[in-house]
Write a protein that holds these residues in place. Structure first.
Motif, PDB file in Angstrom:
ATOM      1  N   ARG A  97       0.839  -1.208   0.000  1.00 47.59           N
ATOM      2  CA  ARG A  97       0.000   0.000   0.000  1.00 47.59           C
ATOM      3  C   ARG A  97       0.871   1.254   0.000  1.00 47.59           C
ATOM      4  O   ARG A  97       0.595   2.222  -0.725  1.00 47.59           O
ATOM      5  N   ALA A  98       1.922   1.259   0.801  1.00 44.74           N
ATOM      6  CA  ALA A  98       2.788   2.439   0.900  1.00 44.74           C
ATOM      7  C   ALA A  98       3.529   2.713  -0.410  1.00 44.74           C
ATOM      8  O   ALA A  98       3.912   3.863  -0.672  1.00 44.74           O
ATOM      9  N   ALA A  99       3.737   1.684  -1.223  1.00 46.45           N
ATOM     10  CA  ALA A  99       4.475   1.858  -2.484  1.00 46.45           C
ATOM     11  C   ALA A  99       3.618   2.444  -3.593  1.00 46.45           C
ATOM     12  O   ALA A  99       4.146   2.918  -4.605  1.00 46.45           O
ATOM     13  N   ILE A 100       2.304   2.427  -3.434  1.00 45.97           N
ATOM     14  CA  ILE A 100       1.401   2.901  -4.477  1.00 45.97           C
ATOM     15  C   ILE A 100       1.334   4.426  -4.450  1.00 45.97           C
ATOM     16  O   ILE A 100       1.150   5.045  -3.396  1.00 45.97           O
ATOM     17  N   THR A 101       1.506   5.023  -5.619  1.00 46.08           N
ATOM     18  CA  THR A 101       1.403   6.475  -5.776  1.00 46.08           C
ATOM     19  C   THR A 101       0.455   6.767  -6.940  1.00 46.08           C
ATOM     20  O   THR A 101       0.033   5.846  -7.656  1.00 46.08           O
ATOM     21  N   PRO A 102       0.123   8.049  -7.173  1.00 48.00           N
ATOM     22  CA  PRO A 102      -0.709   8.369  -8.346  1.00 48.00           C
ATOM     23  C   PRO A 102      -0.092   7.945  -9.671  1.00 48.00           C
ATOM     24  O   PRO A 102      -0.806   7.812 -10.674  1.00 48.00           O
ATOM     25  N   LYS A 103       1.221   7.708  -9.700  1.00 49.84           N
ATOM     26  CA  LYS A 103       1.875   7.278 -10.934  1.00 49.84           C
ATOM     27  C   LYS A 103       1.855   5.760 -11.128  1.00 49.84           C
ATOM     28  O   LYS A 103       2.243   5.269 -12.197  1.00 49.84           O
ATOM     29  N   THR A 104       1.419   5.017 -10.124  1.00 52.31           N
ATOM     30  CA  THR A 104       1.467   3.556 -10.220  1.00 52.31           C
ATOM     31  C   THR A 104       0.456   3.070 -11.246  1.00 52.31           C
ATOM     32  O   THR A 104      -0.736   3.368 -11.160  1.00 52.31           O
ATOM     33  N   ARG A 105       0.930   2.307 -12.209  1.00 53.51           N
ATOM     34  CA  ARG A 105       0.088   1.767 -13.278  1.00 53.51           C
ATOM     35  C   ARG A 105      -0.157   0.276 -13.110  1.00 53.51           C
ATOM     36  O   ARG A 105      -1.230  -0.221 -13.402  1.00 53.51           O
ATOM     37  N   ALA A 106       0.865  -0.461 -12.646  1.00 54.02           N
ATOM     38  CA  ALA A 106       0.767  -1.922 -12.658  1.00 54.02           C
ATOM     39  C   ALA A 106       1.557  -2.515 -11.503  1.00 54.02           C
ATOM     40  O   ALA A 106       2.454  -1.875 -10.937  1.00 54.02           O
ATOM     41  N   ILE A 107       1.221  -3.752 -11.179  1.00 55.64           N
ATOM     42  CA  ILE A 107       1.963  -4.546 -10.209  1.00 55.64           C
ATOM     43  C   ILE A 107       2.240  -5.900 -10.828  1.00 55.64           C
ATOM     44  O   ILE A 107       1.354  -6.495 -11.463  1.00 55.64           O
ATOM     45  N   LEU A 108       3.476  -6.361 -10.697  1.00 54.41           N
ATOM     46  CA  LEU A 108       3.856  -7.656 -11.264  1.00 54.41           C
ATOM     47  C   LEU A 108       3.953  -8.657 -10.113  1.00 54.41           C
ATOM     48  O   LEU A 108       4.731  -8.465  -9.175  1.00 54.41           O
ATOM     49  N   VAL A 109       3.147  -9.703 -10.207  1.00 52.23           N
ATOM     50  CA  VAL A 109       3.037 -10.696  -9.137  1.00 52.23           C
ATOM     51  C   VAL A 109       3.536 -12.039  -9.653  1.00 52.23           C
ATOM     52  O   VAL A 109       3.026 -12.549 -10.648  1.00 52.23           O
ATOM     53  N   ASN A 110       4.531 -12.599  -8.979  1.00 51.49           N
ATOM     54  CA  ASN A 110       5.109 -13.888  -9.371  1.00 51.49           C
ATOM     55  C   ASN A 110       4.892 -14.887  -8.238  1.00 51.49           C
ATOM     56  O   ASN A 110       5.538 -14.827  -7.208  1.00 51.49           O
ATOM     57  N   SER A 111       3.957 -15.803  -8.456  1.00 52.97           N
ATOM     58  CA  SER A 111       3.700 -16.873  -7.490  1.00 52.97           C
ATOM     59  C   SER A 111       3.247 -18.099  -8.254  1.00 52.97           C
ATOM     60  O   SER A 111       2.347 -17.991  -9.100  1.00 52.97           O
ATOM     61  N   PRO A 112       3.868 -19.264  -7.968  1.00 49.41           N
ATOM     62  CA  PRO A 112       5.013 -19.543  -7.107  1.00 49.41           C
ATOM     63  C   PRO A 112       6.218 -18.678  -7.483  1.00 49.41           C
ATOM     64  O   PRO A 112       6.464 -18.429  -8.650  1.00 49.41           O
ATOM     65  N   HIS A 113       6.961 -18.273  -6.447  1.00 46.23           N
ATOM     66  CA  HIS A 113       7.905 -17.181  -6.581  1.00 46.23           C
ATOM     67  C   HIS A 113       9.340 -17.655  -6.800  1.00 46.23           C
ATOM     68  O   HIS A 113       9.866 -18.450  -6.041  1.00 46.23           O
ATOM     69  N   ASN A 114       9.927 -17.119  -7.852  1.00 47.44           N
ATOM     70  CA  ASN A 114      11.343 -17.296  -8.149  1.00 47.44           C
ATOM     71  C   ASN A 114      12.038 -15.978  -7.798  1.00 47.44           C
ATOM     72  O   ASN A 114      11.636 -14.931  -8.316  1.00 47.44           O
ATOM     73  N   PRO A 115      13.039 -15.968  -6.918  1.00 50.05           N
ATOM     74  CA  PRO A 115      13.895 -17.086  -6.532  1.00 50.05           C
ATOM     75  C   PRO A 115      13.602 -17.742  -5.188  1.00 50.05           C
ATOM     76  O   PRO A 115      14.306 -18.678  -4.818  1.00 50.05           O
ATOM     77  N   THR A 116      12.617 -17.299  -4.415  1.00 49.82           N
ATOM     78  CA  THR A 116      12.529 -17.758  -3.024  1.00 49.82           C
ATOM     79  C   THR A 116      11.841 -19.099  -2.846  1.00 49.82           C
ATOM     80  O   THR A 116      12.023 -19.747  -1.817  1.00 49.82           O
ATOM     81  N   GLY A 117      10.998 -19.516  -3.811  1.00 49.94           N
ATOM     82  CA  GLY A 117      10.239 -20.750  -3.634  1.00 49.94           C
ATOM     83  C   GLY A 117       8.978 -20.586  -2.803  1.00 49.94           C
ATOM     84  O   GLY A 117       8.287 -21.559  -2.538  1.00 49.94           O
ATOM     85  N   THR A 118       8.646 -19.349  -2.399  1.00 49.56           N
ATOM     86  CA  THR A 118       7.423 -19.149  -1.638  1.00 49.56           C
ATOM     87  C   THR A 118       6.218 -19.168  -2.571  1.00 49.56           C
ATOM     88  O   THR A 118       6.333 -18.903  -3.771  1.00 49.56           O
ATOM     89  N   VAL A 119       5.058 -19.518  -2.034  1.00 52.93           N
ATOM     90  CA  VAL A 119       3.792 -19.463  -2.760  1.00 52.93           C
ATOM     91  C   VAL A 119       2.883 -18.523  -1.992  1.00 52.93           C
ATOM     92  O   VAL A 119       2.631 -18.725  -0.802  1.00 52.93           O
ATOM     93  N   PHE A 120       2.393 -17.487  -2.655  1.00 54.06           N
ATOM     94  CA  PHE A 120       1.578 -16.497  -1.972  1.00 54.06           C
ATOM     95  C   PHE A 120       0.290 -17.138  -1.461  1.00 54.06           C
ATOM     96  O   PHE A 120      -0.338 -17.947  -2.156  1.00 54.06           O
ATOM     97  N   THR A 121      -0.104 -16.780  -0.245  1.00 57.12           N
ATOM     98  CA  THR A 121      -1.293 -17.355   0.382  1.00 57.12           C
ATOM     99  C   THR A 121      -2.561 -16.675  -0.132  1.00 57.12           C
ATOM    100  O   THR A 121      -2.523 -15.618  -0.775  1.00 57.12           O
ATOM    101  N   ARG A 122      -3.694 -17.284   0.187  1.00 56.95           N
ATOM    102  CA  ARG A 122      -4.979 -16.693  -0.191  1.00 56.95           C
ATOM    103  C   ARG A 122      -5.115 -15.286   0.406  1.00 56.95           C
ATOM    104  O   ARG A 122      -5.596 -14.358  -0.255  1.00 56.95           O
ATOM    105  N   GLU A 123      -4.703 -15.128   1.653  1.00 55.33           N
ATOM    106  CA  GLU A 123      -4.819 -13.828   2.307  1.00 55.33           C
ATOM    107  C   GLU A 123      -3.923 -12.790   1.636  1.00 55.33           C
ATOM    108  O   GLU A 123      -4.336 -11.628   1.451  1.00 55.33           O
ATOM    109  N   GLU A 124      -2.717 -13.185   1.259  1.00 59.26           N
ATOM    110  CA  GLU A 124      -1.815 -12.252   0.590  1.00 59.26           C
ATOM    111  C   GLU A 124      -2.361 -11.840  -0.766  1.00 59.26           C
ATOM    112  O   GLU A 124      -2.362 -10.652  -1.124  1.00 59.26           O
TER     113      GLU A 124
END
Length: 386
Positions: free
Chosen positions: A155-182
């Motif tokens: 939320r803090a990273a979003i500004t009026p200039k923010t157009r898009a967010i890139l979401v990678n899950s399952p995540h490379n390089p960490t191997g984490t998988v984003f949860t339903r809540e996330e």
């Protein structure tokens, strides 16, 4: 020449850590656990389908959006998540997911816009943002019991200039998988701020221990604003075929196609019917691949722990991350550049995938998508670090 040949926005991207580590591994004869590619082939019938396509003349330009049977197979695969895409207007075949991401950035992001990335991020993301003339804003994953999403930081990273967010899950390089809540939290922020979500889901079929893959486009308000990207490479052990795809509502797909057609136009003609065959007929093979990779993950994780590393959990992908500090090292990049000659193993430092390297310099990534004998040899050599 009055200035350097390479434009300034691309000067940070002249080489990749994967190429560097692989070249170092080749030169030293090291076991390469750095680059994430398997050392076994995909389903035999899929390989035969590609050979048959070549032999029967499927060697010229395919249709711009991709061959119809592949687009239909992709739409059917997505339907398994409860998502309906029209194969004629809402599916686009690309030259791998990397091209799909670059084309999406070029098509959907204006120069001067901001794009949010989660760090550590796959290196092509930052390059694609730069190609579009946009600015990246990074949100760091939290290194705790698992690598997790800090929604307040998003939320803090979003500004009026923010157009898009890139979401990678399952995540490379960490191997984490984003949860339903996330994912629900990310979706709510996208809706609130009218953001486009570009999702890299290439490891969608490779999650372990019953952890589900949840496509972001299935969350409320996301169907009309999500560009879903995936590929055959990780799903069917054919990373060199470079068959990827984009699924989204027609307006978004048309926009991405407008950029993609002037990057590669089309690609992989004889591989497209083979991937269509695999998507339709090889689900059991993929299940066996996933089960086998879970065993390999456990094999490598146990070996790393026995060698003295602080091993992080991996719920998906090809990768296990480990903390080098218990072994007395502080800088993962320095260690990775010495490992091939010192003990004959190549790995990748996670800090090179971040804008805040000091916070990540203790983490190194290892790939477990290798034959058991390769993993065992690497583990034996890693014990020499203790």
């Amino acid at each position: 020449m009055r200035r350097p040949a390479l434009v300034s926005r691309l000067t940070p991207f002249t080489s990749t850590i994967f190429a560097e580590m692989t070249a170092l591994a080749t030169r030293t004869g090291a076991v390469n656990l750095g680059q994430g590619f398997p050392d076994t082939d995909g389903p035999p019938a899929m390989l035969e389908a590609a050979q048959r396509a070549i032999a029967t003349g499927v060697n010229q330009y395919p249709p711009g959006p991709g061959r119809q049977e592949l687009r239909a197979a992709i739409a059917a695969q997505r339907a398994g998540y409860g998502i309906e895409f029209d194969p004629d207007t809402e599916v686009l075949v690309t030259v791998g997911a990397t091209e799909a991401i670059a084309a999406a950035m070029l098509a959907l992001v204006e120069p001067g816009d901001e794009v949010i990335l989660f760090e550590p991020y796959y290196d092509s993301y930052a390059a694609s943002v730069a190609l579009a003339g946009a600015a990246r804003k990074v949100v760091s994953l939290v290194d705790g019991e698992r690598f997790s999403v800090d929604l307040d930081a998003v939320r803090a990273a979003i500004t009026p200039k923010t157009r898009a967010i890139l979401v990678n899950s399952p995540h490379n390089p960490t191997g984490t998988v984003f949860t339903r809540e996330e994912l629900a939290g990310i979706a709510a922020l996208c809706v609130e701020h009218d953001l486009i979500a570009i999702t890299d889901e290439v490891y969608e079929s490779l999650t372990y221990d019953g952890v589900p893959h949840l496509p972001l486009c299935t969350f409320p308000g996301m169907a009309e604003r999500t560009v879903t990207i995936s590929s055959a490479g990780k799903m069917f052990n054919c990373t060199g075929w470079k068959i990827g795809w984009v699924c989204a509502q027609e307006e978004l797909v048309s926009a991405v196609r407008a950029a993609k057609q002037f990057l590669t136009f089309v690609g992989g003609a004889p591989f497209q019917p083979a991937v269509a065959y695999a998507l339709t007929n090889e689900s059991a093979w993929v299940t066996a691949l996933r089960d086998g990779l879970a065993v390999k993950r456990d094999r490598l994780s146990a070996g790393l722990a026995a060698a003295g590393f602080g091993v992080r959990p991996s719920a998906g992908t090809y990768f296990v991350c480990a903390d080098v500090r218990p072994l007395g090292f502080e800088d993962g990049e320095e260690l990775c550049r010495k490992l091939p000659e010192r003990i004959g193993v190549a790995a990748v430092p996670v800090q090179v995938f971040t804008d805040t390297p000091d916070a990540w310099k203790h983490i190194v990534r290892f790939a477990f998508c290798k034959k058991d004998e390769v993993l065992d040899e690497a583990i034996e050599r890693l014990h020499k670090l203790a």
